[in-house]
Enzyme design. Structure first.
Site, PDB file in Angstrom:
ATOM      1  CD  GLU A  10      -3.230  -1.085   1.904  1.00 54.54           C
ATOM      2  OE1 GLU A  10      -3.299  -0.222   2.782  1.00 54.54           O
ATOM      3  OE2 GLU A  10      -4.158  -1.893   1.672  1.00 54.54           O
ATOM      4  CD  GLU A  45      -3.594  -6.070   2.991  1.00 55.97           C
ATOM      5  OE1 GLU A  45      -4.516  -5.372   3.468  1.00 55.97           O
ATOM      6  OE2 GLU A  45      -2.390  -5.807   3.110  1.00 55.97           O
ATOM      7  CD  GLN A  97      -3.889  -9.269   8.974  1.00 57.83           C
ATOM      8  OE1 GLN A  97      -3.221  -9.728   9.897  1.00 57.83           O
ATOM      9  NE2 GLN A  97      -3.742  -8.011   8.549  1.00 57.83           N
TER      10      GLN A  97
HETATM   11  O1  AHR Z   1      -5.217  -5.973   6.862  1.00 55.88           O
HETATM   12  C1  AHR Z   1      -5.191  -4.797   7.594  1.00 55.88           C
HETATM   13  C2  AHR Z   1      -4.563  -3.645   6.827  1.00 55.88           C
HETATM   14  O2  AHR Z   1      -5.353  -3.322   5.737  1.00 55.88           O
HETATM   15  C3  AHR Z   1      -3.209  -3.887   6.239  1.00 55.88           C
HETATM   16  O3  AHR Z   1      -2.178  -3.703   7.143  1.00 55.88           O
HETATM   17  C4  AHR Z   1      -3.141  -2.871   5.147  1.00 55.88           C
HETATM   18  O4  AHR Z   1      -2.323  -3.279   4.082  1.00 55.88           O
HETATM   19  C5  AHR Z   1      -4.596  -2.683   4.744  1.00 55.88           C
HETATM   20  O5  AHR Z   1      -4.937  -1.356   4.680  1.00 55.88           O
END
Ligand code: AHR
Length: 492
Positions: free
Chosen positions: A174, A296, A345
């Site tokens: 990001e 993600e 996650q």
């Molecule tokens: O997954 C949580 C956060 O979401 C991560 O650290 C980031 O890459 C995204 O904005």
């Protein structure tokens, strides 16, 4: 009226890369500490510090690849903090996730060993935002170089004789936001510089992943592909399902049908995102050499009341299971471009597959979807054509049914189906073309209420069971899909 469907067993976009079933674990809240890692001296049963219950659960769903150490944490992480004797590792501040002290007891060796225990490939995300090219280059040498360099000697002193294999490396995370607030033109140049030094040492070939866009930022993809496409193997994409808006996301468990409907609708947007980012990539890479890496994805609800707001701990219901089923179907159906995806996650953070509390561990509905869908890993995607009935809510509607299909090495065909409608079942008539099948069996994940979830007191309130709602006659598959359900069928 039954929905007419055609499964074309002789039409495929190619192989479904098993890495679509990948995971993401960040130094955030209790994902690493308390989730994966309890330390070697913990009373919780562990192997070299990693919880045994977690190892067993994750091996069962065959997680193919694990991304680490972030996320936003990655661009604030300096790998040398996480090697050597524990007592001498510095205590640093996890500035992005609650300002808590990071004791660095989980570092490179612990992560690489974890991957070996899970039989999964490591995907490390490097630090572009606050790190240096030299730091990144040396990290890779430390992990993968075989020859007698000073860094190899250091790795050996720290307990690892042979280098590890490191197949995937991300050049920042990001970088348009927490990874340095860069403009795409600037990042594209930075990517080219950093990626030059992401070297393949000792025969370890690295698949280089550039930081990609979030959501609908098509300009980022355009600039990255134009300026740096030829130097990368993969380009990432991040997209989270947020039922309401970022300021008031809504509860993970106390929600009504509006929240359910919006969650389904916003999850389906993943299809549009993958299609449109892929279309831009096609202009610069018509042969689809560069993979789209959705590293993600998942639901982002309000944190569970009473927990640290920056630890992003949330419960996980049947609604999250539908989100997982839909996203995985979408990735399967775009397997010609999507080469990896990593749910955010794995443990105790966002759309987790596992939740832990002290020595207790539970499996979420999302875990069960990964278990049911693992049959698609490395299988040949098959095309399914149909015009879905609609799930209507107030004055809006979305397709009721979401599907993907594949054929595995043993010639078994699997069809995964999601019924997004919490109120109505769906009757499907599926003609099988290009194959002859005589038997069908199935597994279903559903529940009476939309928000059913597992708790530490009741860990098995929702789990898969045998599905008897499908039959085959004259090579036509008849399916009665219950409301709010995820079903995986096996055709032999
Ligand atoms: O997954 C949580 C956060 O979401 C991560 O650290 C980031 O890459 C995204 O904005």
């Amino acid at each position: 009226m039954a929905v007419k469907m055609v499964l074309n067993a002789d039409s495929s976009k190619g192989k479904i890369n098993k890495n679509i079933y990948g995971h993401f674990s960040e130094h955030l809240g209790r994902c690493i500490y308390g989730g994966f890692w309890v330390g070697k001296d913990s009373p919780i049963p562990n192997t070299d510090g990693v919880r045994n219950d977690v190892i067993e659960a994750l091996r069962k769903i065959k997680i193919p690849v694990l991304r680490w150490p972030g996320g936003c944490f990655a661009d604030d992480y300096h790998w040398r903090d996480g090697i050597g004797p524990y007592e001498s590792r510095p205590k640093t501040v996890n500035a992005h996730w609650g300002g808590v002290v990071e004791d660095n007891s989980f570092g490179t060796h612990e992560f690489m060993n974890l991957c070996e225990l899970l039989d999964t490939d490591p995907y490390i995300c490097g630090n572009v935002g606050s790190g240096t090219v030299q730091e990144m280059r040396e990290w890779i040498e430390y992990i993968t170089f075989e020859g007698p360099s000073t860094l190899t000697e250091l790795r050996k002193e720290n307990g690892r004789e042979k280098p590890w294999k490191l197949p995937y490396f991300g050049v920042g995370n990001e970088n348009w936001g927490c990874g340095g607030m860069m403009r795409p033109e600037y990042y594209a140049d930075e990517y080219r510089r950093y990626a030059t030094y992401v070297r393949s040492f000792s025969g370890n070939k690295i698949y280089k992943i550039a930081c990609g866009a979030s959501d609908f930022n098509y300009r980022w993809t355009e600039v990255l592909m134009r300026e740096a496409g030829r130097f990368m193997d993969g380009l990432s994409l991040h997209y989270y399902t947020v039922a309401r808006d970022w300021k008031n996301k809504g509860s993970a468990i106390d929600f009504d049908e509006r929240d359910w409907f919006m969650t389904m609708k916003k999850t389906l947007m993943m299809d549009e995102l993958v299609t449109r980012h892929s279309t831009i990539m096609d202009q610069y890479d018509p042969d689809k050499r560069v993979g789209l890496i959705v590293d993600e994805w998942g639901t982002w609800h309000d944190p569970e009341p009473g927990t640290h707001p920056r630890f992003l701990y949330q419960q996980n219901t049947l609604r999250d299971a539908l989100v997982a089923g839909i996203n995985l179907n979408i990735f399967n159906n775009h397997c010609d471009r999507v080469q990896m995806a990593n749910i955010a996650q794995t443990i105790n953070v966002l759309q987790a597959v596992i939740l832990t509390e002290g020595e207790k561990m539970i499996l979420t509905p999302t875990y069960h979807v990964f278990d049911m869908y693992k049959v698609h890993q490395n299988a040949q995607q098959l095309s399914v054509e149909f015009e879905s009935s609609q799930y209507s809510f107030q004055d809006d509607s979305v397709p009721q049914i979401n599907v993907s299909s594949s054929k595995d090495d043993e010639d078994r065909i699997h069809i995964s189906l999601c019924n997004l409608d919490p109120n109505s079942g769906a009757h499907i008539n599926c003609e099988l073309r290009g194959t002859v099948r005589s038997s069908v069996s199935g597994v279903i994940l559903t529940a009476d209420e939309m928000n059913v979830h597992n708790t530490f007191e009741e860990p098995e309130r929702i789990k898969p069971s045998e599905f008897n709602g499908a039959s085959i006659a004259n090579n036509v598959l008849d399916i009665q899909l219950p409301p709010k359900s995820v079903v995986v069928l096996t055709l032999e």
